[in-house]
Design a protein around this motif. Structure first.
Motif, PDB file in Angstrom:
ATOM      1  N   LYS A  82       3.021 -49.715 -11.334  1.00  0.00           N
ATOM      2  CA  LYS A  82       4.092 -49.043 -11.203  1.00  0.00           C
ATOM      3  C   LYS A  82       3.616 -48.728  -9.090  1.00  0.00           C
ATOM      4  O   LYS A  82       2.372 -49.458  -8.921  1.00  0.00           O
ATOM      5  N   GLU A  83       4.208 -48.087  -8.276  1.00  0.00           N
ATOM      6  CA  GLU A  83       4.455 -48.467  -7.047  1.00  0.00           C
ATOM      7  C   GLU A  83       3.538 -47.039  -6.831  1.00  0.00           C
ATOM      8  O   GLU A  83       3.567 -46.703  -4.968  1.00  0.00           O
ATOM      9  N   ASP A  84       3.342 -46.159  -7.287  1.00  0.00           N
ATOM     10  CA  ASP A  84       2.800 -45.078  -6.601  1.00  0.00           C
ATOM     11  C   ASP A  84       1.620 -44.752  -8.004  1.00  0.00           C
ATOM     12  O   ASP A  84       1.762 -45.012  -9.337  1.00  0.00           O
ATOM     13  N   SER A  85       0.887 -43.931  -7.939  1.00  0.00           N
ATOM     14  CA  SER A  85       0.032 -43.498  -8.810  1.00  0.00           C
ATOM     15  C   SER A  85      -1.174 -41.728  -8.954  1.00  0.00           C
ATOM     16  O   SER A  85      -0.927 -42.256  -7.141  1.00  0.00           O
ATOM     17  N   LEU A  86      -1.546 -41.382  -9.625  1.00  0.00           N
ATOM     18  CA  LEU A  86      -2.195 -40.353  -9.353  1.00  0.00           C
ATOM     19  C   LEU A  86      -3.700 -40.804  -8.399  1.00  0.00           C
ATOM     20  O   LEU A  86      -3.999 -39.574  -7.947  1.00  0.00           O
ATOM     21  N   TYR A  87      -4.466 -41.824  -8.575  1.00  0.00           N
ATOM     22  CA  TYR A  87      -5.295 -42.230  -8.053  1.00  0.00           C
ATOM     23  C   TYR A  87      -5.452 -42.592  -6.646  1.00  0.00           C
ATOM     24  O   TYR A  87      -5.948 -42.308  -5.494  1.00  0.00           O
ATOM     25  N   GLY A  88      -3.868 -42.683  -6.249  1.00  0.00           N
ATOM     26  CA  GLY A  88      -3.629 -42.108  -4.341  1.00  0.00           C
ATOM     27  C   GLY A  88      -3.339 -41.008  -4.078  1.00  0.00           C
ATOM     28  O   GLY A  88      -3.432 -40.467  -3.040  1.00  0.00           O
ATOM     29  N   GLU A  89      -3.334 -39.831  -4.959  1.00  0.00           N
ATOM     30  CA  GLU A  89      -3.406 -38.191  -4.906  1.00  0.00           C
ATOM     31  C   GLU A  89      -4.701 -37.887  -5.079  1.00  0.00           C
ATOM     32  O   GLU A  89      -5.131 -36.556  -4.682  1.00  0.00           O
ATOM     33  N   GLY A  90      -5.842 -38.466  -5.205  1.00  0.00           N
ATOM     34  CA  GLY A  90      -7.491 -38.223  -5.773  1.00  0.00           C
ATOM     35  C   GLY A  90      -8.273 -37.802  -7.344  1.00  0.00           C
ATOM     36  O   GLY A  90      -9.353 -37.652  -7.770  1.00  0.00           O
ATOM     37  N   MET A  91      -7.165 -38.890  -7.951  1.00  0.00           N
ATOM     38  CA  MET A  91      -7.751 -38.952  -9.581  1.00  0.00           C
ATOM     39  C   MET A  91      -8.588 -39.584  -9.705  1.00  0.00           C
ATOM     40  O   MET A  91      -8.632 -40.822  -9.117  1.00  0.00           O
ATOM     41  N   GLN A  92      -9.813 -39.313 -10.680  1.00  0.00           N
ATOM     42  CA  GLN A  92     -10.868 -40.577 -10.322  1.00  0.00           C
ATOM     43  C   GLN A  92     -10.296 -41.074 -12.017  1.00  0.00           C
ATOM     44  O   GLN A  92     -10.122 -40.854 -12.736  1.00  0.00           O
ATOM     45  N   THR A 121      -8.540 -45.814  -4.286  1.00  0.00           N
ATOM     46  CA  THR A 121      -7.720 -45.675  -3.327  1.00  0.00           C
ATOM     47  C   THR A 121      -6.419 -47.070  -4.188  1.00  0.00           C
ATOM     48  O   THR A 121      -7.473 -47.362  -5.361  1.00  0.00           O
ATOM     49  N   TYR A 122      -5.305 -46.669  -3.747  1.00  0.00           N
ATOM     50  CA  TYR A 122      -4.315 -47.133  -5.052  1.00  0.00           C
ATOM     51  C   TYR A 122      -3.309 -47.942  -3.718  1.00  0.00           C
ATOM     52  O   TYR A 122      -2.639 -47.506  -2.900  1.00  0.00           O
ATOM     53  N   TYR A 123      -3.049 -49.125  -3.864  1.00  0.00           N
ATOM     54  CA  TYR A 123      -2.479 -50.134  -3.151  1.00  0.00           C
ATOM     55  C   TYR A 123      -2.187 -51.559  -3.429  1.00  0.00           C
ATOM     56  O   TYR A 123      -2.296 -51.983  -4.370  1.00  0.00           O
ATOM     57  N   GLN A 124      -1.003 -51.992  -2.682  1.00  0.00           N
ATOM     58  CA  GLN A 124       0.418 -53.038  -2.547  1.00  0.00           C
ATOM     59  C   GLN A 124      -1.077 -53.835  -2.314  1.00  0.00           C
ATOM     60  O   GLN A 124      -0.983 -53.747  -1.054  1.00  0.00           O
ATOM     61  N   ASN A 125      -1.034 -54.940  -2.844  1.00  0.00           N
ATOM     62  CA  ASN A 125      -1.610 -55.450  -2.263  1.00  0.00           C
ATOM     63  C   ASN A 125      -1.194 -57.549  -2.141  1.00  0.00           C
ATOM     64  O   ASN A 125       0.896 -56.983  -1.879  1.00  0.00           O
ATOM     65  N   ASN A 126      -0.952 -58.475  -2.088  1.00  0.00           N
ATOM     66  CA  ASN A 126      -0.331 -59.617  -1.711  1.00  0.00           C
ATOM     67  C   ASN A 126      -0.673 -60.539  -2.832  1.00  0.00           C
ATOM     68  O   ASN A 126      -0.085 -61.178  -1.953  1.00  0.00           O
ATOM     69  N   ILE A 127      -0.651 -60.201  -4.287  1.00  0.00           N
ATOM     70  CA  ILE A 127      -0.406 -61.153  -5.296  1.00  0.00           C
ATOM     71  C   ILE A 127       1.008 -60.727  -6.091  1.00  0.00           C
ATOM     72  O   ILE A 127       1.368 -59.873  -5.939  1.00  0.00           O
ATOM     73  N   ARG A 128       2.477 -61.922  -5.201  1.00  0.00           N
ATOM     74  CA  ARG A 128       3.408 -61.624  -5.251  1.00  0.00           C
ATOM     75  C   ARG A 128       3.708 -62.318  -7.768  1.00  0.00           C
ATOM     76  O   ARG A 128       3.378 -63.179  -8.030  1.00  0.00           O
ATOM     77  N   ARG A 129       4.699 -61.027  -7.448  1.00  0.00           N
ATOM     78  CA  ARG A 129       5.205 -61.181  -9.516  1.00  0.00           C
ATOM     79  C   ARG A 129       6.180 -62.574  -9.261  1.00  0.00           C
ATOM     80  O   ARG A 129       6.645 -62.632  -7.567  1.00  0.00           O
TER      81      ARG A 129
END
Length: 450
Positions: free
Chosen positions: A268-278, A302-310
């Motif tokens: 997923k491109e976005d996640s609640l883990y990026g908003e403070g969920m544990q 935190t939640y972020y895009q890495n550089n492993i390509r699909r």
């Protein structure tokens, strides 16, 4: 892991440099009977560098019921109590009598019986109030990406050893067998041998991972540094690589240690883990000492895009979090959300069907069997005390289902609340049963949940 050294293709990259593993197997390449463990089979990244065995249409071997439907007694982690509940540390533990459930637990693509997780029979339920969210450090994502870059520039310090794989055979078993005259014996509870077996458990701080239990999901763990691990999830069955749900256990903990975990193949491109969920955590020793059940825990999340390509040209995402362990030799379970397994559903439906008050409120039957042979339950709720054709003909039908997405366990908890209410004794429930016929499928995707 295979025998001998392995090196990624020159085009493989993570960050700005190339991953190369002279004299060792690439811990990030995957090839297994699960099918496409990560999406795609291109050779553009470490995760995509393997050639995968296609899943195809034959899924009958993935999740078959246990041999012949013999009754299996689930382990009792606490004394048998008729009704007991208590609050401790802000979380509710509900302890119920153990129950024999026919045909459980189930089998999956590992072709071996799945035990239940090593947790109390009815560990706990979600709290009835909002869960806390961490205040986010907006610089944390940048710091974690710099940390990933340093792993490339200082590769000599990186361990990169596979310490857990849910499918591949363990090289540590053979090593221990060669060093000992005593054959390795599986645990008496029927659980599989741990993948990682230390030759020196007193000084070895390597964590021991396990996910080969019902609803567990962790395909592989790679030790990066002494207190950091990369984790690879197994995608949902019959999807094009969707990953969200994780559920695994950790043992061989050290009191006071802080360990960083990186789940590196999320979609997923976005996640609640990026908003403070544990993430959700359960400590066996903390449960005994303080009565604390499942609870949200962790820091530096935190939640972020890495550089492993699909394969489609997009990139995977990383969820990183750090856990602190307050006990030595603890067993800690970590999950995306409060687990609700197929066995949990069967116990619950059995308890409803065994209640004599349900005789005129609900009926349970098998809607169908899944591709893997698991029963998909259908519950009909209405006023069966007045089941004349005239009365039934006046009632409207309502169809409700849950768990088509197997990793969304919160849907099962909501479904349980719905069934508790609609089969209950309140005036509202009685009125609804007299005016409607509810056709309810509590778990539409049992194979995925298992």
């Amino acid at each position: 892991p295979g025998v001998g050294g392995a090196q990624l293709p020159p085009s493989s990259s993570y960050g700005t440099g190339s991953w190369q593993f002279p004299n060792r197997v690439d811990p990030y390449s995957l090839e297994s009977p699960w099918g496409a463990v990560v999406e795609g089979s291109g050779r553009t990244s470490a995760l995509d560098s393997a050639k995968y065995k296609p899943l195809g249409q034959d899924t009958t071997a993935l999740c078959k019921p246990n041999g012949g439907g013999a009754a299996i007694r689930h382990k009792e982690a606490e004394p048998e109590v008729s009704v007991r509940s208590f609050r401790q540390g802000g979380w509710i533990n509900a302890v119920e009598p153990s129950r024999e459930v026919s045909g459980l637990p189930c089998r999956t693509g590992t072709d071996s019986a799945l035990p239940c997780a090593a947790l109390p029979a009815s560990c706990c339920v979600p709290p009835a109030w909002d869960e806390p969210m961490l205040e986010q450090d907006r610089n944390l994502m940048h710091d974690m990406m710099l940390h990933d870059a340093r792993r490339l520039s200082e590769s000599a310090a990186v361990i990169n050893e596979v310490v857990y794989d849910a499918v591949d055979p363990s090289p540590f078993h053979a090593r221990m067998q060669d060093d000992s005259a005593t054959p390795l014996e599986p645990p008496p509870d029927g659980a599989p041998l741990p993948y990682y077996i230390s030759a020196d458990p007193e000084t070895d701080t390597t964590l021991v991972f396990e996910s080969r239990f019902e609803s567990g999901n962790l395909r592989r763990a790679v030790q990066v540094y002494e207190y950091e691990y990369d984790l690879v999830l197994r995608p949902d069955i019959n999807t094009k690589g969707h990953t969200q749900w994780f559920y695994f256990s950790i043992s061989n903990t050290r009191r006071g240690s802080r360990v960083k975990f990186n789940i590196i193949n999320l979609m997923k491109e976005d996640s609640l883990y990026g908003e403070g969920m544990q993430p959700l955590v359960h400590s066996a020793k903390e449960s005994v000492a303080a009565g604390t059940g499942w609870h949200r825990s962790g820091e530096l999340i935190t939640y972020y895009q890495n550089n492993i390509r699909r394969k489609n040209g997009k990139y995977y995402y990383t969820l990183t979090f750090t856990l602190s362990f307050p006990h030595d030799a603890d067993t800690v379970h970590v999950a995306h959300c409060y687990p609700y397994t197929y066995s949990d559903l069967q116990r619950y439906l059995d308890s409803l069907a065994a209640d004599p008050r349900m005789k005129h409120r609900m009926r349970r039957r098998t809607l169908c069997h899944t591709l893997a042979g698991n029963a998909c339950d259908l519950v009909t709720v209405t006023n069966f005390a007045d089941d004349s054709a005239e009365s039934m003909g006046k009632r409207k039908g309502v169809v409700i289902s849950a768990r088509v997405h197997p990793g969304e366990t919160n849907a099962s908890w909501m479904m349980k609340g719905l069934l508790d209410f609609i089969t209950g004794h309140s005036l509202d429930a009685k009125l609804l049963r007299s005016r409607f016929v509810f056709k309810i499928v509590p778990m539409l995707n049992p194979d995925g949940v298992i």
